[in-house]
Write a protein that holds these residues in place. Sequence first.
Motif, PDB file in Angstrom:
ATOM      1  N   GLN A 108       0.877  -1.175   0.000  1.00  0.00           N
ATOM      2  CA  GLN A 108       0.000   0.000   0.000  1.00  0.00           C
ATOM      3  C   GLN A 108       0.913   1.224   0.000  1.00  0.00           C
ATOM      4  N   ILE A 109       0.838   1.987  -1.084  1.00  0.00           N
ATOM      5  CA  ILE A 109       1.669   3.196  -1.177  1.00  0.00           C
ATOM      6  C   ILE A 109       0.827   4.379  -0.738  1.00  0.00           C
ATOM      7  N   LEU A 110       1.284   5.033   0.308  1.00  0.00           N
ATOM      8  CA  LEU A 110       0.584   6.228   0.807  1.00  0.00           C
ATOM      9  C   LEU A 110       1.350   7.447   0.320  1.00  0.00           C
ATOM     10  N   SER A 111       0.722   8.210  -0.574  1.00  0.00           N
ATOM     11  CA  SER A 111       1.420   9.365  -1.147  1.00  0.00           C
ATOM     12  C   SER A 111       1.651  10.429  -0.066  1.00  0.00           C
ATOM     13  N   PRO A 112       2.608  11.321  -0.296  1.00  0.00           N
ATOM     14  CA  PRO A 112       2.819  12.416   0.662  1.00  0.00           C
ATOM     15  C   PRO A 112       1.546  13.236   0.833  1.00  0.00           C
ATOM     16  N   ASN A 113       0.757  13.342  -0.231  1.00  0.00           N
ATOM     17  CA  ASN A 113      -0.494  14.095  -0.174  1.00  0.00           C
ATOM     18  C   ASN A 113      -1.500  13.412   0.755  1.00  0.00           C
ATOM     19  N   VAL A 114      -1.599  12.096   0.653  1.00  0.00           N
ATOM     20  CA  VAL A 114      -2.506  11.350   1.530  1.00  0.00           C
ATOM     21  C   VAL A 114      -2.048  11.478   2.987  1.00  0.00           C
ATOM     22  N   ILE A 115      -0.749  11.377   3.210  1.00  0.00           N
ATOM     23  CA  ILE A 115      -0.225  11.517   4.575  1.00  0.00           C
ATOM     24  C   ILE A 115      -0.565  12.901   5.120  1.00  0.00           C
ATOM     25  N   SER A 116      -0.298  13.917   4.302  1.00  0.00           N
ATOM     26  CA  SER A 116      -0.535  15.299   4.749  1.00  0.00           C
ATOM     27  C   SER A 116      -2.008  15.550   5.032  1.00  0.00           C
ATOM     28  N   THR A 117      -2.867  15.157   4.091  1.00  0.00           N
ATOM     29  CA  THR A 117      -4.291  15.478   4.272  1.00  0.00           C
ATOM     30  C   THR A 117      -4.895  14.663   5.413  1.00  0.00           C
ATOM     31  N   SER A 118      -4.419  13.440   5.599  1.00  0.00           N
ATOM     32  CA  SER A 118      -4.925  12.629   6.722  1.00  0.00           C
ATOM     33  C   SER A 118      -4.551  13.275   8.053  1.00  0.00           C
ATOM     34  N   MET A 119      -3.304  13.679   8.162  1.00  0.00           N
ATOM     35  CA  MET A 119      -2.844  14.227   9.442  1.00  0.00           C
ATOM     36  C   MET A 119      -3.383  15.629   9.702  1.00  0.00           C
ATOM     37  N   GLN A 120      -3.766  16.334   8.644  1.00  0.00           N
ATOM     38  CA  GLN A 120      -4.200  17.718   8.832  1.00  0.00           C
ATOM     39  C   GLN A 120      -5.717  17.871   8.757  1.00  0.00           C
ATOM     40  N   GLN A 121      -6.449  16.777   8.644  1.00  0.00           N
ATOM     41  CA  GLN A 121      -7.902  16.891   8.585  1.00  0.00           C
ATOM     42  C   GLN A 121      -8.425  17.367   9.926  1.00  0.00           C
ATOM     43  N   ARG A 122      -9.684  17.821   9.951  1.00  0.00           N
ATOM     44  CA  ARG A 122     -10.251  18.431  11.158  1.00  0.00           C
ATOM     45  C   ARG A 122     -10.392  17.426  12.279  1.00  0.00           C
ATOM     46  N   VAL A 123     -10.786  16.210  11.952  1.00  0.00           N
ATOM     47  CA  VAL A 123     -10.854  15.170  12.969  1.00  0.00           C
ATOM     48  C   VAL A 123      -9.451  14.570  13.088  1.00  0.00           C
ATOM     49  N   LYS A 124      -8.975  14.470  14.321  1.00  0.00           N
ATOM     50  CA  LYS A 124      -7.589  14.002  14.533  1.00  0.00           C
ATOM     51  C   LYS A 124      -7.364  12.618  13.915  1.00  0.00           C
ATOM     52  N   TYR A 125      -6.282  12.513  13.146  1.00  0.00           N
ATOM     53  CA  TYR A 125      -5.918  11.223  12.533  1.00  0.00           C
ATOM     54  C   TYR A 125      -4.415  11.250  12.332  1.00  0.00           C
ATOM     55  N   ASN A 126      -3.692  10.771  13.367  1.00  0.00           N
ATOM     56  CA  ASN A 126      -2.243  10.919  13.313  1.00  0.00           C
ATOM     57  C   ASN A 126      -1.601   9.801  12.500  1.00  0.00           C
ATOM     58  N   LEU A 127      -0.283   9.876  12.409  1.00  0.00           N
ATOM     59  CA  LEU A 127       0.447   8.952  11.540  1.00  0.00           C
ATOM     60  C   LEU A 127       0.327   7.517  12.033  1.00  0.00           C
ATOM     61  N   ASN A 128       0.313   7.335  13.350  1.00  0.00           N
ATOM     62  CA  ASN A 128       0.190   5.979  13.918  1.00  0.00           C
ATOM     63  C   ASN A 128      -1.136   5.352  13.524  1.00  0.00           C
ATOM     64  N   PHE A 158       5.195  16.403  -3.485  1.00  0.00           N
ATOM     65  CA  PHE A 158       6.234  15.460  -3.102  1.00  0.00           C
ATOM     66  C   PHE A 158       6.532  15.592  -1.604  1.00  0.00           C
ATOM     67  N   VAL A 159       6.129  16.724  -1.052  1.00  0.00           N
ATOM     68  CA  VAL A 159       6.460  17.069   0.330  1.00  0.00           C
ATOM     69  C   VAL A 159       5.310  16.729   1.268  1.00  0.00           C
ATOM     70  N   ARG A 160       5.656  16.237   2.454  1.00  0.00           N
ATOM     71  CA  ARG A 160       4.641  15.975   3.477  1.00  0.00           C
ATOM     72  C   ARG A 160       4.439  17.276   4.256  1.00  0.00           C
ATOM     73  N   PHE A 161       3.371  17.991   3.885  1.00  0.00           N
ATOM     74  CA  PHE A 161       3.072  19.290   4.492  1.00  0.00           C
ATOM     75  C   PHE A 161       2.886  19.184   6.001  1.00  0.00           C
ATOM     76  N   SER A 162       2.468  17.990   6.456  1.00  0.00           N
ATOM     77  CA  SER A 162       2.125  17.840   7.868  1.00  0.00           C
ATOM     78  C   SER A 162       3.352  17.657   8.765  1.00  0.00           C
ATOM     79  N   TRP A 163       4.520  17.522   8.173  1.00  0.00           N
ATOM     80  CA  TRP A 163       5.742  17.420   8.971  1.00  0.00           C
ATOM     81  C   TRP A 163       6.059  18.782   9.553  1.00  0.00           C
ATOM     82  N   SER A 164       6.481  18.826  10.799  1.00  0.00           N
ATOM     83  CA  SER A 164       6.686  20.126  11.455  1.00  0.00           C
ATOM     84  C   SER A 164       7.798  20.923  10.771  1.00  0.00           C
ATOM     85  N   THR A 165       8.796  20.251  10.234  1.00  0.00           N
ATOM     86  CA  THR A 165       9.859  20.966   9.501  1.00  0.00           C
ATOM     87  C   THR A 165       9.262  21.730   8.325  1.00  0.00           C
TER      88      THR A 165
END
Lengths: 22, 217, 302
Positions: free
Chosen positions: C95-115, C234-241
């Motif tokens: 299962q390939i999770l794109s950086p966009n999917v990671i970012s939007t999942s982590m930044q959605q209004r309902v909490k959904y962290n990386l774990n 290409f970038v994970r927007f949800s990363w604090s860096t």
Amino acid sequence: LLPCEIQYDGHAAVDKYFTPTI
Amino acid sequence: PDQWVLIARDSLLDLPKKPGDGALFTRLRNPSTGEGALFLFSSCAQQLFEIKVFKEDYHSWFVGQTVQHDGRLFFATPMDALFLILYYLIKAEKEQGKFQPVDQVVVDEAFPSSCILLQCTRAMQSLHHVTEEKEIGSKKFYKYNKEKTLKWLKKKVVQTVKALKSNNICVGGSVHSATFIRSKQMLDVTEEDYTRYAHGLISEYVPEELSADLLKY
Amino acid sequence: MELEKFERNNWGSCRLSSLVPPLCRNQHCCLGIDEAGRGPVLGPMVYGICFCPLSNKQDLEELKVADSKTLSEAERERLFEKLDSLKEYLGWALQILSPNVISTSMQQRVKYNLNALSHDTAIALIQYALDSGVQLREVFVDTVGPAEKYQEKLKQRFPELEITVKPKADSLFPIVSAASICAKVARDRAVKSWKFLEDLGDVNLDYGSGYPNDPKTKEWLARNLDPVFGYPQFVRFSWSTAQTIVDSRAVPVRWDDCDGDEKSSSKGSQSMLSFFARKKDDTKHQPHRFFQERKLETVKDL
């Protein structure tokens, strides 16, 4: 029309990041 | 900011016959509130438009390759210039109560563009709906007439009721959130509901006292 | 491993899989799960599973697929080709999770962290194997978080399976190491063949390691930040860096929920009575309901 307020007036690379779709 | 987004008729972009005669945005007196509001004259003041704005928080525009911070959407909708002229006719009646030439009535230091209303041919030809007229020589004199005005406004209300029905605008009296717009008309809406709603809309364009008289009428 | 499906649509999530060996449908099997690319701020994260009959566990040990972290990219590719050739008894899925999917999942209004995203992806892959007819009995999972909680969660979800969750499971269980190889190879290929959706001209791909504490990666992020649109996908927007650079160098943007966040952190809730008190501007002219409902206002000034 965007669903957010961008606090800036000026150039934006719209065609690089957006593809218009009907 | 020097850019806004406006929806208006194409014809407003037509080039004027003479320079300086083109479409003009200007502030005029809102007849209901008495305060200044933005209006638009088409070239040669053939038509008056009211400017309304759709304003909601958290919007901006992409216009071509630019961002416009101001996310409002302006509308220019045609309106009957007689509503604005009427304000001055009523004021003149209160202050002087005599027949006057209309170019002496429609004078407003705070809104110098109000004299352009006199170029609105259709409105000028409709003055007799709201005034008594006297002609002396080649000059016409006017005096506000309340009864005639109420009759004219009633026609406006009736036309508005027709427009509300044909556009399926919800006029039901239930209390609901300001952002909730019903998609279907409620079943128990009466003719009175339509009339009151239309009266309310027309009241946006007439002084408060006249609105109250119209409601009784 | 054909990544064309992901390359065409690298802003979404993508499942790739081998054919399921018939042996896996007839015999009891073990399954290993591992991930690749959890830490970097660039590129996708990949979850991989490998499964084979219990009777073939020994064959994997002989392949020496363990210690995949010490391998180079080329060595991993070679090992993957070897694994892929064992079609008779070994199957895999990714299962390939794109950086966009990671970012939007982590930044959605309902909490959904990386774990949570990781766990759900792993669960979905196990379910995929079961739905494909694999006769699973044992599942081995690598984890970076608390093993006991994760194991309990998986056991509740799959009570019929024997589940083992352990840190560094890829060095303990060859089937996990095999999954790790698949995941890492997929991520390496996805990153190498990344097609920038954005029309950015010649993007300099010298971004260092891709890890957030790498100065070269940070410099690449700063260089490729558009003040209005942010980064390429290409970038994970949800990363604090990534967020730190956006906060300092991009234009402010406000969304509908901004006020909500500010209000919730303010003094306290309003008194109920305040909703019934007459407001100061009640005597001011209220526009007709027609205009209020449609958010139309008179314009005093532009």
